[in-house]
Design a protein around this motif. Structure first.
Motif, short mmCIF file in Angstrom:
data_model
loop_
_atom_site.label_atom_id
_atom_site.label_comp_id
_atom_site.label_asym_id
_atom_site.label_seq_id
_atom_site.Cartn_x
_atom_site.Cartn_y
_atom_site.Cartn_z
N LEU A 1 3.87 -7.23 2.33
CA LEU A 1 5.09 -6.46 2.11
C LEU A 1 5.42 -6.40 0.61
O LEU A 1 5.18 -7.36 -0.13
N ALA A 2 5.94 -5.27 0.20
CA ALA A 2 6.28 -5.08 -1.21
C ALA A 2 7.53 -5.88 -1.57
O ALA A 2 8.39 -6.10 -0.73
N GLY B 1 4.23 -14.81 11.25
CA GLY B 1 4.54 -14.41 9.89
C GLY B 1 4.33 -12.93 9.67
O GLY B 1 3.88 -12.51 8.59
N THR B 2 4.63 -12.11 10.68
CA THR B 2 4.43 -10.67 10.59
C THR B 2 5.68 -9.93 11.06
O THR B 2 6.55 -10.51 11.72
N VAL B 3 5.73 -8.65 10.72
CA VAL B 3 6.75 -7.75 11.26
C VAL B 3 6.06 -6.51 11.79
O VAL B 3 4.97 -6.14 11.33
N GLU B 4 6.66 -5.89 12.78
CA GLU B 4 6.15 -4.63 13.31
C GLU B 4 7.03 -3.51 12.80
O GLU B 4 8.25 -3.51 13.02
N LEU B 5 6.38 -2.56 12.11
CA LEU B 5 7.11 -1.44 11.52
C LEU B 5 6.96 -0.20 12.40
O LEU B 5 5.89 0.07 12.93
N LEU B 6 8.06 0.53 12.51
CA LEU B 6 8.03 1.84 13.16
C LEU B 6 7.95 2.88 12.04
O LEU B 6 8.89 3.03 11.26
N LEU B 7 6.82 3.55 11.98
CA LEU B 7 6.60 4.52 10.91
C LEU B 7 7.27 5.85 11.24
O LEU B 7 7.66 6.11 12.38
N ALA C 1 0.82 -1.22 0.00
CA ALA C 1 0.00 0.00 0.00
C ALA C 1 0.85 1.26 0.00
O ALA C 1 0.31 2.39 0.01
N GLY C 2 2.17 1.11 0.03
CA GLY C 2 3.06 2.25 -0.03
C GLY C 2 3.45 2.83 1.31
O GLY C 2 4.08 3.89 1.37
N VAL C 3 3.15 2.16 2.41
CA VAL C 3 3.55 2.61 3.74
C VAL C 3 4.93 2.04 4.05
O VAL C 3 5.15 0.83 3.93
#
Length: 255
Positions: free
Chosen positions: A254-255, A235-241, A221-223
């Protein structure tokens, strides 16, 4: 070709055989550098370097004699523990083993510091008319001899079914997202839990499908953001925006 043979405790030791391989779980008489000993076959034939040879399948007479020698070895261990206590020697007798001819006695012991047991070698040799050898064991071997309960509530693997000790490092605990507290990831022996190695291959496969911690990634989605935590089982990651918020993203997004 050799087969893996287990004695009273791990690790497995490998012995060459001639002719038909001995069956799994069969008791065999093997020739070691100490003499003849009785053990149980625990692996199919394989190419491995042997330290001796399988002499024969154990007979009822062999097993009966081995049982009598184990009882005698317990008596020796009891006597030696009393003598060490009497002399104030800071060593713990874990167990004793006789060769099948009863002429060689191996004493397994643990000690926090180096101890001189030479006088007890002479004493036991004279008292029991045997050749005596003392073998110092580490914390893991001590746990396997004495037995203990693991964090799972079951009897420790090393004193039941474990065939040998795997190499365990703190990296395994990190990959499995475990707290790096010694109380949480250490066994009764005070060393890292052997069971950390059991599931690690699965974690390696799961982690290979996810970006590494601190990597910068973007979603479909471009985030975009920086990976601050990886959840291999989910099967996930936590992103710090960039705006300081956290976002959990599945690997498929994920892209």
């Amino acid at each position: 070709m050799t087969v893996g043979v287990r004695f009273r405790t791990p690790p497995l030791r490998y012995f060459a055989f001639r002719g038909e391989p001995p069956p799994l779980e069969a008791y065999v008489v093997v020739r070691t550098n100490r003499g003849l000993e009785v053990g149980k076959v625990r692996t199919p034939p394989r190419k491995a370097r042997g330290e001796g040879e399988v002499v024969r399948l154990a007979t009822k007479e062999d097993l009966d004699k081995a049982a009598r020698l184990r009882a005698r070895a317990e008596e020796v261990a009891f006597y030696l523990r009393a003598r060490l206590k009497e002399e104030g020697v800071a060593a713990k007798v874990l167990g004793c083993d006789f060769t099948l001819d009863g002429r060689h006695l191996l004493v397994h012991y643990a000690a926090a510091e180096r101890v001189n047991l030479r006088r007890f070698t002479r004493e036991l040799a004279g008292r029991y008319d045997v050749r005596v050898e003392f073998l110092a064991e580490g914390p893991r071997e001590e746990a396997q001899y004495l037995g203990a309960l693991g964090a799972c509530g079951m009897e420790s693997c090393c004193s039941t079914w474990l065939q040998g000790f795997a190499q365990v490092s703190i990296k395994l605990a990190r990959d499995q997202q475990l707290p790096l507290s010694p109380e949480k990831i250490s066994g009764p022996c005070g060393r890292l839990l052997c069971c950390l190695a059991y599931e690690h291959p699965v974690y390696q496969e799961l982690l290979a499908e996810l970006p590494k911690k601190n990597a910068r990634v973007c979603t479909k989605a471009g985030v975009c953001g920086k990976v601050q935590k990886v959840n291999p089982l989910k099967g996930t990651v936590e992103l710090l925006l960039e705006e300081g918020k956290s976002l959990e993203v599945a690997k498929e997004d994920l892209a």
